[in-house]
Design a protein around this motif. Structure first.
Motif, PDB file in Angstrom:
ATOM      1  N   SER A  21       0.817  -1.210   0.000  1.00  0.00           N
ATOM      2  CA  SER A  21       0.000   0.000   0.000  1.00  0.00           C
ATOM      3  C   SER A  21       0.853   1.263   0.000  1.00  0.00           C
ATOM      4  O   SER A  21       0.316   2.369  -0.017  1.00  0.00           O
ATOM      5  CB  SER A  21      -0.908   0.003   1.229  1.00  0.00           C
ATOM      6  N   THR A  35     -11.280   3.847   6.736  1.00  0.00           N
ATOM      7  CA  THR A  35     -10.342   4.562   5.861  1.00  0.00           C
ATOM      8  C   THR A  35     -10.493   6.051   6.131  1.00  0.00           C
ATOM      9  O   THR A  35     -11.601   6.584   6.101  1.00  0.00           O
ATOM     10  CB  THR A  35     -10.661   4.288   4.378  1.00  0.00           C
ATOM     11  N   ALA A  57      -0.190   6.677   3.290  1.00  0.00           N
ATOM     12  CA  ALA A  57       0.087   6.069   1.990  1.00  0.00           C
ATOM     13  C   ALA A  57       0.951   7.025   1.167  1.00  0.00           C
ATOM     14  O   ALA A  57       0.847   8.246   1.311  1.00  0.00           O
ATOM     15  CB  ALA A  57      -1.227   5.784   1.260  1.00  0.00           C
ATOM     16  N   PHE A  59      -5.209   6.373   0.926  1.00  0.00           N
ATOM     17  CA  PHE A  59      -5.104   4.982   0.490  1.00  0.00           C
ATOM     18  C   PHE A  59      -6.094   4.772  -0.659  1.00  0.00           C
ATOM     19  O   PHE A  59      -7.261   5.140  -0.548  1.00  0.00           O
ATOM     20  CB  PHE A  59      -5.422   4.025   1.647  1.00  0.00           C
TER      21      PHE A  59
END
Ligand code: C2E
Ligand code: SIN
Ligand code: SIN
Ligand code: FE
Ligand code: FE
Length: 403
Positions: A32, A92, A143, A153
């Motif tokens: 990732s 997230t 990320a 992400f």
């Protein structure tokens, strides 16, 4: 997909829970592009910080110490990982510092404040076992985005990470089971010798692993060998004294000094320990046998397992399946490296702990003793590695305190 398949076959070769978590987290971060990450393991109704990685902070802050910290979070909305564990849902987040008012979870900004780290994107994934229970949470942070700055992400990264954690659950459970089995063996020894406790074994395992790590770095060892050996050593070292189950209680629990005859019997715990791993089924067994046999062997050649001579009562030797002195005494580099390392870790921990036969020594006296015995009792290379550990030693003591 082929990366993920490769990961699963490499996980099968790992023994310790730490090494398994390290491998899973490294892989998830690579897939990732995450700069940092943490694995939390469920411990009852809380989440323990079990593994931490942060590329930006390595060197700034001593992350090895943080691996041994026993901080934990409640399983609720007071943290993002706690919320993921509570609900079993993936969370997230694009910017941790800008979570909308009224969200069911909160971001704790304290760590960023203390470290100067800026957490932006977060991907928090529950790790669910085959019975549907959340056993861990893997949290990835920042990320890789455009221009070397953190970005969100992507949905693909989130999908891969979810697939990975889905399969990681089995490896984590295997690691937990191995740790439990080892601790059960230690608890059996503890039934006989109250000083041979779970925390003592875990401290010796952790000191030994970190001493090896420092020594291997100083030797310029490759990271594959380093990780593999450290993994085995952290587990095998915990079993150094399980052979004490073969020693009579009257000797083990004697409040004062041992007579020479009692001492000769006591020496046999190395033999009993090695005998438990007589038909090795794995590399772990081979290392555990080396450590059990030779952890009281001194670098200068004194010490044991030999314990030969007139001191050992004949009636003891006449018992079936008793040691006959067949373990050869060794010196210097002939002593397996793992045993040289555990020899120091065990004595350090014994010195700073109370025993039925002695008081705990202050830390500076224990360290002075180790420094003085460099080249005598202990391998100078191992002594140097031990003294290079700094705050990690204290972090380990605090992680595994005596009850
Ligand atoms: P242990 O208590 O876990 O100690 C492990 C090792 O730490 C000892 O190995 C020794 O190398 C070191 N050590 C512990 N306390 C001291 C100390 O006060 N001074 C110094 N210089 N070193 C210390 P060792 O001597 O081979 O003993 C192995 C095991 O035998 C000990 O494990 C303990 O279970 C038993 N033992 C040793 N001496 C005595 C004793 O005087 N009385 C009793 N009851 N048991 C003893
Ligand atoms: C090893 O690194 O395991 C062998 C070398 C030594 O025993 O010092
Ligand atoms: C010390 O005072 O450092 C301990 C004495 C010893 O080395 O046994
Ligand atoms: Fe021992
Ligand atoms: Fe011990």
């Amino acid at each position: 997909m082929s990366r993920i398949l490769e990961l699963f076959s490499s996980l099968r070769e790992l023994t310790s829970l730490d090494a398994i978590l390290e491998r899973i987290l490294s892989e998830a971060r690579e897939l990732s592009g995450a700069e940092a990450g943490t694995v939390f393991l469920r411990e009852g109704d809380r989440l323990g910080f079990s593994y931490v990685q942060n590329d930006r902070l390595s060197g700034v802050e001593n992350l090895t110490e943080r691996v041994y910290q026993s901080a934990s979070l409640p399983i609720d909305g007071s943290s993002i990982a706690g919320y993921a564990a509570l609900t079993g849902q993936t969370v997230t987040i694009e910017d941790a510092w800008a979570i909308p008012e009224g969200a069911p979870y909160h971001f704790n900004i304290d760590f960023d404040k203390r470290s100067g780290y800026r957490t932006r994107s977060i991907l928090s994934l529950p790790v669910v076992n085959s019975r549907g229970k959340v056993v861990a949470v893997m949290q990835l942070i920042n990320a890789a985005g455009p221009h070397g700055r953190p970005g969100p992400f992507t949905p693909e990264a989130a999908d891969y990470a979810a697939l990975l954690t889905h399969h990681a659950a089995a490896a984590i459970e295997t690691g937990l089971m191995t740790r439990e089995m080892v601790l059960r063996m230690v608890r059996m020894a503890e039934l006989r010798d109250p000083s041979e406790t779970g925390p003592h074994a875990q401290r010796v395992g952790a000191y030994a692993a970190e001493i090896y790590h420092a020594l291997a770095l100083a030797r310029g060892a490759g990271s594959g060998v380093l990780k593999r050996t450290k993994d085995l050593l952290s587990v095998a070292a915990m079993l150094h004294d399980v052979g004490k189950v073969g020693i009579p209680d009257g000797i083990l629990q004697k409040p004062g000094p041992l007579t020479p005859g009692e001492r000769a019997i006591m020496c046999r715990h190395t033999w009993h320990g090695a005998a438990l791993f007589r038909d090795p089924a794995s590399e772990l067994d081979v290392m555990a046998a080396d450590i059990a046999a030779h952890h009281h062997q001194r670098f200068d050649g004194a010490g044991y397992p030999a314990c030969k001579g007139p001191l050992l009562p004949q009636e003891y030797l006449d018992q079936p399946d008793q040691p006959d002195g067949s373990l050869a005494p060794l010196a210097g580099q002939d002593i397996p490296l793992a045993a040289r390392i555990v020899g120091l870790a065990d004595v350090y921990d014994a010195l700073i702990s109370r025993r039925v036969y002695k008081q705990a020594w202050p830390d500076d006296q224990a360290r002075a003793h180790i420094a003085r015995e460099s080249g005598g009792h202990f391998d100078p290379e191992v002594v140097r590695a031990f003294f290079s550990l700094g705050g990690v030693v204290t972090a380990i003591r605090e992680r595994f305190p005596d009850p």
